[in-house]
Motif scaffolding. Structure first.
Motif, mmCIF file in Angstrom:
data_model
loop_
_atom_site.group_PDB
_atom_site.id
_atom_site.type_symbol
_atom_site.label_atom_id
_atom_site.label_comp_id
_atom_site.label_asym_id
_atom_site.label_seq_id
_atom_site.Cartn_x
_atom_site.Cartn_y
_atom_site.Cartn_z
ATOM 1 N N ASP A 176 4.243 10.952 -35.895
ATOM 2 C CA ASP A 176 2.970 10.494 -35.314
ATOM 3 C C ASP A 176 2.833 10.869 -33.841
ATOM 4 N N ILE A 177 3.045 12.146 -33.531
ATOM 5 C CA ILE A 177 2.999 12.544 -32.119
ATOM 6 C C ILE A 177 1.604 12.421 -31.537
ATOM 7 N N THR A 178 0.581 12.525 -32.380
ATOM 8 C CA THR A 178 -0.796 12.435 -31.872
ATOM 9 C C THR A 178 -1.437 11.091 -32.183
ATOM 10 N N TYR A 179 -0.627 10.107 -32.502
ATOM 11 C CA TYR A 179 -1.180 8.831 -32.974
ATOM 12 C C TYR A 179 -1.978 8.098 -31.904
ATOM 13 N N ALA A 180 -1.511 8.133 -30.668
ATOM 14 C CA ALA A 180 -2.181 7.361 -29.620
ATOM 15 C C ALA A 180 -2.295 8.188 -28.343
ATOM 16 N N GLN A 181 -3.307 7.857 -27.557
ATOM 17 C CA GLN A 181 -3.491 8.507 -26.265
ATOM 18 C C GLN A 181 -2.299 8.206 -25.356
ATOM 19 N N LYS A 182 -1.807 9.229 -24.667
ATOM 20 C CA LYS A 182 -0.661 9.048 -23.768
ATOM 21 C C LYS A 182 -1.082 9.335 -22.339
ATOM 22 N N ASP A 183 -0.576 8.508 -21.415
ATOM 23 C CA ASP A 183 -0.906 8.740 -20.013
ATOM 24 C C ASP A 183 0.028 9.789 -19.431
ATOM 25 N N GLN A 184 -0.145 10.060 -18.144
ATOM 26 C CA GLN A 184 0.616 11.129 -17.500
ATOM 27 C C GLN A 184 2.115 10.862 -17.531
ATOM 28 N N ALA A 185 2.518 9.619 -17.291
ATOM 29 C CA ALA A 185 3.944 9.303 -17.278
ATOM 30 C C ALA A 185 4.560 9.483 -18.661
ATOM 31 N N GLU A 186 3.853 9.033 -19.704
ATOM 32 C CA GLU A 186 4.365 9.162 -21.066
ATOM 33 C C GLU A 186 4.462 10.623 -21.476
ATOM 34 N N SER A 187 3.411 11.386 -21.201
ATOM 35 C CA SER A 187 3.422 12.796 -21.592
ATOM 36 C C SER A 187 4.470 13.578 -20.813
ATOM 37 N N SER A 188 4.780 13.135 -19.610
ATOM 38 C CA SER A 188 5.770 13.830 -18.788
ATOM 39 C C SER A 188 7.172 13.749 -19.403
ATOM 40 N N VAL A 189 7.584 12.548 -19.837
ATOM 41 C CA VAL A 189 8.928 12.431 -20.414
ATOM 42 C C VAL A 189 8.987 13.117 -21.779
ATOM 43 N N LEU A 190 7.884 13.106 -22.517
ATOM 44 C CA LEU A 190 7.850 13.807 -23.796
ATOM 45 C C LEU A 190 7.985 15.306 -23.579
ATOM 46 N N PHE A 191 7.318 15.824 -22.566
ATOM 47 C CA PHE A 191 7.439 17.248 -22.263
ATOM 48 C C PHE A 191 8.861 17.595 -21.852
ATOM 49 N N GLU A 192 9.502 16.721 -21.095
ATOM 50 C CA GLU A 192 10.887 17.000 -20.691
ATOM 51 C C GLU A 192 11.802 17.088 -21.901
#
Length: 287
Positions: A176-192
């Motif tokens: 469920d990677i697209t399940y919910a809107q992610k803010d900048q901090a959340e998307s940053s750790v996911l990108f890392e």
């Protein structure tokens, strides 16, 4: 100078010695194998090899069981319970080839995209179960859960250590990677996480939105492009846009049609662990 006489062997101390050496399978089976060896006149080398085979088989079984528990894979979502006929655009042969795991050896990725309820999570989990049985380390996690854990690690200034702990897994399944809107901090750790595993360790991702809608996952446009580029560079993409399994089940219930009970899984690791040891004992007895 004369050689010292060999010390007498205390057979009665064998159970204690095997416990000290951490050889529980030999401790359980040595008497049966010893009786067989005496009756059939086995040479010492064959008896020793038989004991070693039983111990190794048991260790493999225990390791697989331990890795299955650590994987957090949902129980029951295996190849044996997968309804291949209901999967949209995905053949049995393709899923079984992915379950063989050659792509994991090269650090490639697997992405399943499709409607909610189309079977994406079941497919990825079934492949994960097969890989654990084959000796791979797998971790299943909802994307939201792992993002929260990595955010907490960043706040505690231990993000690098948290990411390093995940390196032990050959495959991480992000559901469920697209399940919910992610803010900048959340998307940053996911990108890392994505960037760290790029071309070294595999990711399997279930998404109910096409790549064109992934700006919900990574609000920053440049990060979106960079993340997708790393994920798809060495990836198999499964497009699974079909009718929801859950919707079909609900329709069957409304029409009072019996719903078949889930098939007992032949991928039950605990049962196979015992069977593997019993098979090894039967092989030895048949020799």
């Amino acid at each position: 100078m004369t050689a010292a006489a060999p010390r007498p062997v205390d057979v009665h101390a064998l159970p204690a010695m095997l416990t000290a050496l951490r050889l529980p399978s030999i401790q359980r089976h040595w008497t049966m194998l010893a009786d067989r060896a005496d009756a059939e006149g086995w040479p010492a080398s064959r008896f020793l090899a038989a004991l070693a085979e039983v111990e190794l088989a048991d260790r493999d079984a225990r390791r697989i069981q331990r890795h299955l528990q650590q994987s957090e894979l949902p129980g029951g979502k295996t190849l044996a319970t997968l309804d291949f006929k209901a999967l949209p655009g995905v053949t049995r042969a393709r899923i079984e080839a992915l379950a063989a795991g050659d792509w994991v050896e090269t650090g490639a990725n697997l992405i399943a995209i499709g409607n909610s309820g189309a079977g994406k999570s079941h497919v990825l989990c079934a492949i994960g179960h097969a890989l654990v049985e084959a000796g791979k380390r797998v971790l299943y996690t909802p994307t939201t859960d792992i993002v929260q854990r990595l955010q907490a690690a960043r706040r505690d200034l231990v993000l690098e250590a948290a990411l390093a702990k995940l390196d032990k897994f050959d495959l991480i399944i992000l559901d469920d990677i697209t399940y919910a809107q992610k803010d900048q901090a959340e998307s940053s750790v996911l990108f890392e996480l994505i960037a760290r595993r790029y071309e070294t360790r595999s990711l399997a991702i279930a998404a109910n939105q096409p790549f064109s809608a992934w700006n919900r996952v990574f609000p920053d446009q440049a990060m979106t492009v960079a993340a997708i580029d790393r994920l798809v560079h060495h990836a198999t993409i499964l497009e699974m846009n079909g009718e929801s399994f859950r919707r079909r089940a609900a329709a069957r219930r409304r029409s009072s049609e019996p719903v078949a009970a889930p098939t007992a899984s032949s991928d039950n690791i605990g049962v196979e662990a015992t069977d593997n040891i019993n098979d090894k004992l039967r092989e030895i007895s048949a020799e």
